[in-house]
Motif scaffolding. Structure first.
Motif, PDB file in Angstrom:
ATOM      1  N   LEU A 109       5.824   4.395  -3.350  1.00  0.00           N
ATOM      2  CA  LEU A 109       6.882   5.254  -3.193  1.00  0.00           C
ATOM      3  C   LEU A 109       6.520   6.763  -2.822  1.00  0.00           C
ATOM      4  O   LEU A 109       7.435   7.538  -2.575  1.00  0.00           O
ATOM      5  CB  LEU A 109       7.813   5.233  -4.420  1.00  0.00           C
ATOM      6  CG  LEU A 109       8.342   4.013  -4.908  1.00  0.00           C
ATOM      7  CD1 LEU A 109       9.118   4.159  -6.013  1.00  0.00           C
ATOM      8  CD2 LEU A 109       8.735   3.207  -3.876  1.00  0.00           C
ATOM      9  N   SER A 110       5.230   7.090  -2.781  1.00  0.00           N
ATOM     10  CA  SER A 110       4.710   8.530  -2.807  1.00  0.00           C
ATOM     11  C   SER A 110       5.083   9.273  -1.378  1.00  0.00           C
ATOM     12  O   SER A 110       5.246  10.325  -1.184  1.00  0.00           O
ATOM     13  CB  SER A 110       3.286   8.437  -3.031  1.00  0.00           C
ATOM     14  OG  SER A 110       2.406   7.839  -2.201  1.00  0.00           O
ATOM     15  N   ASN A 111       5.129   8.156  -0.456  1.00  0.00           N
ATOM     16  CA  ASN A 111       5.696   8.943   1.041  1.00  0.00           C
ATOM     17  C   ASN A 111       7.038   9.166   1.094  1.00  0.00           C
ATOM     18  O   ASN A 111       7.554   9.572   2.149  1.00  0.00           O
ATOM     19  CB  ASN A 111       4.982   8.042   2.042  1.00  0.00           C
ATOM     20  CG  ASN A 111       3.523   8.147   2.124  1.00  0.00           C
ATOM     21  OD1 ASN A 111       2.883   9.127   1.718  1.00  0.00           O
ATOM     22  ND2 ASN A 111       2.669   7.088   2.696  1.00  0.00           N
ATOM     23  N   LEU A 112       7.672   8.854   0.101  1.00  0.00           N
ATOM     24  CA  LEU A 112       9.096   8.897   0.355  1.00  0.00           C
ATOM     25  C   LEU A 112       9.762  10.212  -0.373  1.00  0.00           C
ATOM     26  O   LEU A 112       9.221  10.698  -1.067  1.00  0.00           O
ATOM     27  CB  LEU A 112      10.164   7.714  -0.489  1.00  0.00           C
ATOM     28  CG  LEU A 112       9.685   6.339   0.133  1.00  0.00           C
ATOM     29  CD1 LEU A 112      10.484   5.399  -0.733  1.00  0.00           C
ATOM     30  CD2 LEU A 112       9.730   6.103   1.587  1.00  0.00           C
ATOM     31  N   ASP A 113      10.823  10.624   0.196  1.00  0.00           N
ATOM     32  CA  ASP A 113      11.354  12.129  -0.271  1.00  0.00           C
ATOM     33  C   ASP A 113      11.749  11.878  -1.498  1.00  0.00           C
ATOM     34  O   ASP A 113      12.202  10.560  -2.045  1.00  0.00           O
ATOM     35  CB  ASP A 113      12.584  12.666   0.597  1.00  0.00           C
ATOM     36  CG  ASP A 113      13.576  11.895   0.926  1.00  0.00           C
ATOM     37  OD1 ASP A 113      14.427  11.497  -0.100  1.00  0.00           O
ATOM     38  OD2 ASP A 113      14.022  11.664   1.960  1.00  0.00           O
ATOM     39  N   ALA A 114      12.157  12.898  -2.308  1.00  0.00           N
ATOM     40  CA  ALA A 114      12.762  12.676  -3.825  1.00  0.00           C
ATOM     41  C   ALA A 114      14.004  11.643  -3.990  1.00  0.00           C
ATOM     42  O   ALA A 114      13.850  11.048  -4.998  1.00  0.00           O
ATOM     43  CB  ALA A 114      12.823  14.040  -4.310  1.00  0.00           C
ATOM     44  N   LEU A 115      14.871  12.117  -3.272  1.00  0.00           N
ATOM     45  CA  LEU A 115      16.060  10.952  -3.270  1.00  0.00           C
ATOM     46  C   LEU A 115      16.053   9.683  -3.021  1.00  0.00           C
ATOM     47  O   LEU A 115      16.482   8.687  -3.708  1.00  0.00           O
ATOM     48  CB  LEU A 115      17.176  11.655  -2.511  1.00  0.00           C
ATOM     49  CG  LEU A 115      18.030  13.215  -2.945  1.00  0.00           C
ATOM     50  CD1 LEU A 115      18.966  13.707  -2.138  1.00  0.00           C
ATOM     51  CD2 LEU A 115      18.537  12.866  -4.477  1.00  0.00           C
ATOM     52  N   LEU A 116      15.292   9.510  -2.162  1.00  0.00           N
ATOM     53  CA  LEU A 116      14.891   7.962  -1.561  1.00  0.00           C
ATOM     54  C   LEU A 116      14.238   7.415  -2.320  1.00  0.00           C
ATOM     55  O   LEU A 116      14.122   6.444  -2.779  1.00  0.00           O
ATOM     56  CB  LEU A 116      14.536   8.297  -0.034  1.00  0.00           C
ATOM     57  CG  LEU A 116      13.996   6.933   0.409  1.00  0.00           C
ATOM     58  CD1 LEU A 116      15.587   6.232   0.691  1.00  0.00           C
ATOM     59  CD2 LEU A 116      13.504   6.887   2.012  1.00  0.00           C
ATOM     60  N   PHE A 161       0.678  -1.236   0.068  1.00  0.00           N
ATOM     61  CA  PHE A 161      -0.074   0.024   0.036  1.00  0.00           C
ATOM     62  C   PHE A 161       0.795   1.412  -0.058  1.00  0.00           C
ATOM     63  O   PHE A 161       2.035   1.161   0.178  1.00  0.00           O
ATOM     64  CB  PHE A 161      -0.934   0.031   1.271  1.00  0.00           C
ATOM     65  CG  PHE A 161      -2.003  -1.174   1.304  1.00  0.00           C
ATOM     66  CD1 PHE A 161      -3.321  -0.902   0.640  1.00  0.00           C
ATOM     67  CD2 PHE A 161      -1.713  -2.507   1.812  1.00  0.00           C
ATOM     68  CE1 PHE A 161      -3.689  -1.965   0.807  1.00  0.00           C
ATOM     69  CE2 PHE A 161      -2.249  -3.285   1.755  1.00  0.00           C
ATOM     70  CZ  PHE A 161      -3.816  -3.167   1.247  1.00  0.00           C
ATOM     71  N   GLN A 162       0.250   2.395  -0.135  1.00  0.00           N
ATOM     72  CA  GLN A 162       0.827   3.874  -0.204  1.00  0.00           C
ATOM     73  C   GLN A 162       1.345   4.104   1.010  1.00  0.00           C
ATOM     74  O   GLN A 162       2.528   4.512   1.467  1.00  0.00           O
ATOM     75  CB  GLN A 162      -0.241   4.823  -0.366  1.00  0.00           C
ATOM     76  CG  GLN A 162       0.612   6.059  -0.519  1.00  0.00           C
ATOM     77  CD  GLN A 162      -0.506   7.249  -0.818  1.00  0.00           C
ATOM     78  OE1 GLN A 162      -1.687   6.926  -1.498  1.00  0.00           O
ATOM     79  NE2 GLN A 162      -0.196   8.393  -1.031  1.00  0.00           N
ATOM     80  N   SER A 163       0.522   3.664   2.204  1.00  0.00           N
ATOM     81  CA  SER A 163       1.257   3.833   3.589  1.00  0.00           C
ATOM     82  C   SER A 163       2.007   2.491   3.766  1.00  0.00           C
ATOM     83  O   SER A 163       1.879   1.472   3.145  1.00  0.00           O
ATOM     84  CB  SER A 163       0.122   3.860   4.615  1.00  0.00           C
ATOM     85  OG  SER A 163      -0.693   2.718   4.551  1.00  0.00           O
ATOM     86  N   TYR A 164       2.935   2.746   4.695  1.00  0.00           N
ATOM     87  CA  TYR A 164       3.938   1.312   4.934  1.00  0.00           C
ATOM     88  C   TYR A 164       3.020   0.565   5.501  1.00  0.00           C
ATOM     89  O   TYR A 164       3.513  -0.831   5.357  1.00  0.00           O
ATOM     90  CB  TYR A 164       4.977   2.040   6.117  1.00  0.00           C
ATOM     91  CG  TYR A 164       5.742   3.323   5.901  1.00  0.00           C
ATOM     92  CD1 TYR A 164       6.224   3.360   4.482  1.00  0.00           C
ATOM     93  CD2 TYR A 164       5.870   4.330   6.511  1.00  0.00           C
ATOM     94  CE1 TYR A 164       6.786   4.361   3.988  1.00  0.00           C
ATOM     95  CE2 TYR A 164       6.395   5.703   6.125  1.00  0.00           C
ATOM     96  CZ  TYR A 164       7.229   5.686   5.071  1.00  0.00           C
ATOM     97  OH  TYR A 164       7.645   6.599   4.730  1.00  0.00           O
ATOM     98  N   ALA A 165       2.159   0.413   6.429  1.00  0.00           N
ATOM     99  CA  ALA A 165       1.292  -0.403   6.791  1.00  0.00           C
ATOM    100  C   ALA A 165       2.148  -1.836   7.527  1.00  0.00           C
ATOM    101  O   ALA A 165       1.828  -2.802   7.151  1.00  0.00           O
ATOM    102  CB  ALA A 165       0.223  -1.163   5.656  1.00  0.00           C
ATOM    103  N   VAL A 166       2.954  -1.386   8.326  1.00  0.00           N
ATOM    104  CA  VAL A 166       3.602  -2.260   9.217  1.00  0.00           C
ATOM    105  C   VAL A 166       3.031  -2.209  10.414  1.00  0.00           C
ATOM    106  O   VAL A 166       2.370  -1.335  11.023  1.00  0.00           O
ATOM    107  CB  VAL A 166       5.314  -2.133   8.888  1.00  0.00           C
ATOM    108  CG1 VAL A 166       5.762  -2.195   7.843  1.00  0.00           C
ATOM    109  CG2 VAL A 166       5.372  -0.758   9.586  1.00  0.00           C
ATOM    110  N   TYR A 178       1.008  -1.953 -10.905  1.00  0.00           N
ATOM    111  CA  TYR A 178       1.760  -1.016 -10.011  1.00  0.00           C
ATOM    112  C   TYR A 178       1.061   0.248 -10.286  1.00  0.00           C
ATOM    113  O   TYR A 178       0.810   0.633 -11.568  1.00  0.00           O
ATOM    114  CB  TYR A 178       3.087  -0.697 -10.318  1.00  0.00           C
ATOM    115  CG  TYR A 178       4.072   0.023  -9.726  1.00  0.00           C
ATOM    116  CD1 TYR A 178       4.869  -0.096  -8.718  1.00  0.00           C
ATOM    117  CD2 TYR A 178       3.965   1.516  -9.998  1.00  0.00           C
ATOM    118  CE1 TYR A 178       5.455   0.837  -7.921  1.00  0.00           C
ATOM    119  CE2 TYR A 178       4.663   2.640  -9.143  1.00  0.00           C
ATOM    120  CZ  TYR A 178       5.409   2.196  -8.310  1.00  0.00           C
ATOM    121  OH  TYR A 178       5.797   3.180  -7.456  1.00  0.00           O
ATOM    122  N   VAL A 179       0.431   0.872  -9.398  1.00  0.00           N
ATOM    123  CA  VAL A 179      -0.344   2.102  -9.393  1.00  0.00           C
ATOM    124  C   VAL A 179       0.445   3.560  -9.392  1.00  0.00           C
ATOM    125  O   VAL A 179       1.118   3.392  -8.289  1.00  0.00           O
ATOM    126  CB  VAL A 179      -1.794   2.174  -8.636  1.00  0.00           C
ATOM    127  CG1 VAL A 179      -2.327   3.512  -8.488  1.00  0.00           C
ATOM    128  CG2 VAL A 179      -2.828   1.361  -9.186  1.00  0.00           C
TER     129      VAL A 179
END
Length: 362
Positions: free
Chosen positions: A163-170, A83-88, A191-192
């Motif tokens: 990957l949307s919650n990660l910063d640009a370089l990460l 998912f978009q959120s890490y959901a751990v 992959y959406v």
């Protein structure tokens, strides 16, 4: 691994908001990485949720590995989802998070340990197996979510903007890791994303969605170079494709597109549009600033110069219509200058201004 086939999927939400998906059909080959790309609200996540079994379609069919799974519960489809959120689970250590799905399935403890170790090594998580998620970075937590998805030997891997919650370089580094990982596993993946860079760099193919429909499917280079509609050309690219509206006029040496006193030669296949409007689509990087006297060219008034480090982005106006141009780093010019832009015929795409569809030129 398995082939995925979607046939005429329809999903309508109550409340008068219309259809989330409208008779969507798509085939994803065994081992293929398919990207669903489109703006927010186009139906791509709804489509993914129907594949996962989290939404029930109003009509249509979902076939996975030769089985009709349209109305099967998610747990019986043999798929994994990130998912978009890490959901751990915050109260479980990394090893327990990765092995959670296996424990739910009743996999023996020795097999769980083996698979967790394998996934952790693949995703560079081995040093963190005894840590809680709170002590991990965002990228590491997303790796945990991916590891949990791949240990179950699923037929299909679904990813909803992971990957949307990660910063640009990460995001850039993890994108490369993810592409390498999926290639090594050979797992069928859907992959959406709304991020065109992710779509172009990750997918074997891209399915571009708009208002519940798939408007174009193809290899990334094909979709980028030959957008089937103005929408696709205007959505893909940073900046997107330029569009110029002109009128077709006859000339001594063949039809030309009149652009406010300037003109460009048209392919002979468009001669029948005499007197009608046409739309020229051309990528900013295809245009070249040249000396006057070259051909075919357009005169452009320079409005803005944006140095971008590796290149320079110019905003110009041609007959009052905005045209973006990518040129070399260190380009020297000032707003108010008049530039000459070479327009390579092979880079021109021609669109019907009414329907916005690409026109054949042969």
């Amino acid at each position: 691994m398995a082939e995925l086939i979607l046939r005429d999927l329809v999903k309508t939400y109550p409340g008068g908001n219309g259809r989330a998906t409208d008779t969507v059909s798509l085939e994803v080959a065994d081992g293929e990485f398919m990207v669903l790309l489109g703006p927010s609200g186009c139906g791509k996540t709804t489509l993914l949720r129907m594949i996962a079994g989290l939404e029930v379609p109003d009509a249509g069919q979902i076939v996975l590995g030769g089985r009709d799974v349209t109305y099967l519960e998610p747990r019986r489809r043999n798929l994994s989802m990130v998912f978009q959120s890490y959901a751990v689970f915050p109260n479980k250590k990394v090893a327990a998070n990765i092995g959670f799905g296996l424990r739910v399935r009743g996999v023996p403890a020795d097999e769980i340990r083996r698979k967790v170790a394998w996934a952790a090594e693949l995703l560079q998580l081995t040093p963190y197996l005894d840590r809680y998620p709170a002590k991990l970075s965002g990228g590491q937590r997303q790796r945990v979510a991916v590891a949990r998805a791949i240990v179950t030997d699923a037929d299909l891997l679904l990813m909803d903007e992971p990957l949307s919650n990660l910063d640009a370089l990460l995001r850039m580094s993890f994108r490369a890791e993810l592409k390498k990982l999926v290639a090594e596993l050979g797992i069928t993946t859907v992959y959406v994303t709304h991020d065109q860079v992710e779509a172009l760099s990750l997918g074997h193919r891209i399915a571009v969605m708009r208002e519940g429909d798939i408007v174009q499917t193809g290899a990334p280079a094909e979709v980028y170079d030959n957008p089937a509609t103005e929408f696709v050309g205007g959505f893909l690219g940073s900046p997107p494709m330029n569009f110029l509206t002109g009128t077709v006029a006859p000339a001594e040496y063949g039809p030309r597109l009149d652009l406010g006193g300037q003109s460009l030669a048209l392919p002979e296949g468009l001669a029948s549009f005499d007197g009608r409007e046409l739309r020229l689509g051309i990528r900013p990087e295809a245009l070249e600033v040249v000396e006057a006297g070259s051909d075919p060219v357009l005169r452009a008034d320079l409005q803005v110069v944006e140095p971008l480090g590796a290149s320079t982005l110019l905003t110009t106006a041609v007959a009052g219509q905005v045209v973006k141009v990518h040129t070399a780093a260190g380009f020297r010019a000032e707003p108010g200058d008049t530039l000459t832009l070479r327009v390579p015929p092979h880079a021109c795409r021609w669109y019907d201004p009414g329907s916005g569809t690409l026109l054949p030129t042969a």
